[in-house]
Each structure stands twice: as structure tokens, then as C-alpha cells.
Design a protein around this motif. Structure first.
Motif, PDB file in Angstrom:
ATOM      1  N   PRO A 119      -2.914   1.537   0.295  1.00  0.00           N
ATOM      2  CA  PRO A 119      -3.574   1.572   1.616  1.00  0.00           C
ATOM      3  C   PRO A 119      -2.724   0.941   2.715  1.00  0.00           C
ATOM      4  O   PRO A 119      -2.639   1.482   3.818  1.00  0.00           O
ATOM      5  CB  PRO A 119      -4.875   0.795   1.411  1.00  0.00           C
ATOM      6  CG  PRO A 119      -5.103   0.772  -0.046  1.00  0.00           C
ATOM      7  CD  PRO A 119      -3.742   0.834  -0.680  1.00  0.00           C
ATOM      8  N   GLY A 120      -2.092  -0.175   2.426  1.00  0.00           N
ATOM      9  CA  GLY A 120      -1.256  -0.833   3.415  1.00  0.00           C
ATOM     10  C   GLY A 120      -0.105   0.052   3.857  1.00  0.00           C
ATOM     11  O   GLY A 120       0.260   0.087   5.032  1.00  0.00           O
ATOM     12  N   ALA A 121       0.463   0.805   2.902  1.00  0.00           N
ATOM     13  CA  ALA A 121       1.589   1.682   3.226  1.00  0.00           C
ATOM     14  C   ALA A 121       1.142   2.889   4.045  1.00  0.00           C
ATOM     15  O   ALA A 121       1.816   3.280   4.989  1.00  0.00           O
ATOM     16  CB  ALA A 121       2.271   2.143   1.943  1.00  0.00           C
ATOM     17  N   LEU A 122      -0.003   3.484   3.692  1.00  0.00           N
ATOM     18  CA  LEU A 122      -0.450   4.683   4.404  1.00  0.00           C
ATOM     19  C   LEU A 122      -1.146   4.350   5.721  1.00  0.00           C
ATOM     20  O   LEU A 122      -0.888   4.990   6.734  1.00  0.00           O
ATOM     21  CB  LEU A 122      -1.383   5.524   3.525  1.00  0.00           C
ATOM     22  CG  LEU A 122      -1.754   6.895   4.106  1.00  0.00           C
ATOM     23  CD1 LEU A 122      -0.514   7.780   4.247  1.00  0.00           C
ATOM     24  CD2 LEU A 122      -2.791   7.582   3.221  1.00  0.00           C
ATOM     25  N   PHE A 123      -2.028   3.336   5.713  1.00  0.00           N
ATOM     26  CA  PHE A 123      -2.796   3.004   6.904  1.00  0.00           C
ATOM     27  C   PHE A 123      -2.036   2.098   7.869  1.00  0.00           C
ATOM     28  O   PHE A 123      -2.388   1.998   9.037  1.00  0.00           O
ATOM     29  CB  PHE A 123      -4.120   2.334   6.535  1.00  0.00           C
ATOM     30  CG  PHE A 123      -5.044   3.174   5.690  1.00  0.00           C
ATOM     31  CD1 PHE A 123      -5.037   4.557   5.758  1.00  0.00           C
ATOM     32  CD2 PHE A 123      -5.937   2.579   4.808  1.00  0.00           C
ATOM     33  CE1 PHE A 123      -5.887   5.328   4.978  1.00  0.00           C
ATOM     34  CE2 PHE A 123      -6.803   3.340   4.038  1.00  0.00           C
ATOM     35  CZ  PHE A 123      -6.773   4.713   4.122  1.00  0.00           C
ATOM     36  N   GLY A 124      -1.019   1.405   7.378  1.00  0.00           N
ATOM     37  CA  GLY A 124      -0.255   0.487   8.225  1.00  0.00           C
ATOM     38  C   GLY A 124      -1.160  -0.556   8.846  1.00  0.00           C
ATOM     39  O   GLY A 124      -2.104  -1.027   8.221  1.00  0.00           O
ATOM     40  N   ASP A 125      -0.914  -0.885  10.086  1.00  0.00           N
ATOM     41  CA  ASP A 125      -1.732  -1.882  10.780  1.00  0.00           C
ATOM     42  C   ASP A 125      -2.759  -1.225  11.690  1.00  0.00           C
ATOM     43  O   ASP A 125      -3.170  -1.792  12.692  1.00  0.00           O
ATOM     44  CB  ASP A 125      -0.835  -2.852  11.565  1.00  0.00           C
ATOM     45  CG  ASP A 125      -0.002  -2.153  12.626  1.00  0.00           C
ATOM     46  OD1 ASP A 125      -0.120  -0.911  12.788  1.00  0.00           O
ATOM     47  OD2 ASP A 125       0.773  -2.846  13.298  1.00  0.00           O
ATOM     48  N   SER A 126      -3.201  -0.030  11.309  1.00  0.00           N
ATOM     49  CA  SER A 126      -4.143   0.738  12.135  1.00  0.00           C
ATOM     50  C   SER A 126      -5.522   0.098  12.234  1.00  0.00           C
ATOM     51  O   SER A 126      -6.272   0.394  13.146  1.00  0.00           O
ATOM     52  CB  SER A 126      -4.296   2.151  11.570  1.00  0.00           C
ATOM     53  OG  SER A 126      -4.913   2.089  10.290  1.00  0.00           O
ATOM     54  N   GLY A 127      -5.871  -0.736  11.246  1.00  0.00           N
ATOM     55  CA  GLY A 127      -7.194  -1.353  11.236  1.00  0.00           C
ATOM     56  C   GLY A 127      -8.276  -0.456  10.678  1.00  0.00           C
ATOM     57  O   GLY A 127      -9.443  -0.824  10.673  1.00  0.00           O
ATOM     58  N   VAL A 128      -7.925   0.744  10.201  1.00  0.00           N
ATOM     59  CA  VAL A 128      -8.924   1.637   9.612  1.00  0.00           C
ATOM     60  C   VAL A 128      -8.781   1.660   8.102  1.00  0.00           C
ATOM     61  O   VAL A 128      -7.717   1.359   7.560  1.00  0.00           O
ATOM     62  CB  VAL A 128      -8.832   3.084  10.167  1.00  0.00           C
ATOM     63  CG1 VAL A 128      -8.987   3.107  11.675  1.00  0.00           C
ATOM     64  CG2 VAL A 128      -7.550   3.748   9.742  1.00  0.00           C
TER      65      VAL A 128
END
Length: 149
Positions: A119-128
Motif C-alpha cells: 500500500p505504501g508503494a502504490l498509494f504513496g503519501d496520498s492519504g487514501v
């Protein structure tokens, strides 16, 4: 495809998702992993490893759950399927077959394992914690990880 997340820090009390008790009976000691919708996994809860176990998928996020362009749009990762995302009581994974879709108009959902880092790799820092995009099955030579049991 739609992308959600599960693991020891989710709000549903899932527990660590990177353990040998997954439906596939193995986990990843490195590399990204995910559970896949029951319709693609191939068997239901308690039936053991489905035919999708060990398959690899390139996931690309495009929008958030509201259809807004995702801040990490176009980012992709390759995951290995290690678990089942059950249909019962889990709307993102409740597609009835390969042509059916969930509430995000996706015919597959990948529940990304938090402990694998997916999730951290795909969502990044998007907050979603949910994104919509595309998924393409790929040869596992494109996945960089190690299987453990």
C-alpha cells in the motif's frame, strides 16, 4: 481493478497479513503481496489455495474512490497473490464472476498487504486507502521478492 489494504494496522482488526496462515499457505519475506477477489482466487474461504495463488500482477492506480485523479496516478507495482479477499461481507471483493464489477466498477479487487509494503508503494503519501486503476497479470519474473513459508 480496485485496490484496498489490509493488515495489522487496518481498522478492521485483520492482523498481520504476511504470515504462513494465508489461504495460499505461504507469504513473502520480501516483495509486495496482496489478496485477490474471490472470483479470481478460484475457491472460497476455508477451501485452501486457489488457482490464483502465486500469480503476479502489475497494478496501476489512476483515481481515488470518488473518481478524482489520484496523486500517485500512473504509479505501478508488481504484487504476488498470497491470499483470498472473500466476497461475503466484503463489497470490494464481492464480484460474482469475471464480467461482474464491484461498487467502483472494477471486476477485480486487490487487497494489498500492509506488512509487505505494497500500500505504501502504490498509494504513496496520498492519504487514501482505496484507489481504482488497472491490473495486468504478468510473469513473476517481473516481481521482485522472495517467497517464505
Amino acid at each position: 481493478a480496485s485496490f484496498t489494504q489490509y493488515g495489522s494496522t487496518d481498522t478492521w482488526g485483520s492482523g498481520n497479513c504476511n504470515v504462513a496462515t494465508t489461504a495460499c499457505g505461504f507469504y513473502t519475506s520480501s516483495g509486495y503481496s496482496a489478496a485477490i477477489s474471490q472470483n479470481e482466487f478460484g475457491v472460497g474461504p476455508g477451501a485452501g489455495a486457489g488457482p490464483a495463488c502465486g500469480t503476479c500482477w502489475k497494478l496501476t492506480a489512476r483515481t481515488d474512490s470518488s473518481g478524482n485523479t489520484f496523486s500517485n496516478a500512473g504509479m505501478n507495482i508488481v504484487v504476488q497473490v498470497t491470499n483470498l479477499c472473500p466476497a461475503d461481507g466484503n463489497p470490494p471483493c464481492a464480484q460474482n464472476g469475471p464480467s461482474d464489477s464491484n461498487q467502483y466498477r472494477a471486476n477485480l479487487n486487490f487487497d494489498l498487504c500492509i506488512e509487505s509494503g505494497a500500500p505504501g508503494a502504490l498509494f504513496g503519501d496520498s492519504g487514501v486507502g482505496l484507489a481504482v486503476g488497472s491490473a495486468e497479470q504478468v510473469d513473476c519474473s517481473e516481481w521482485s521478492g522472495t517467497v517464505a513459508s
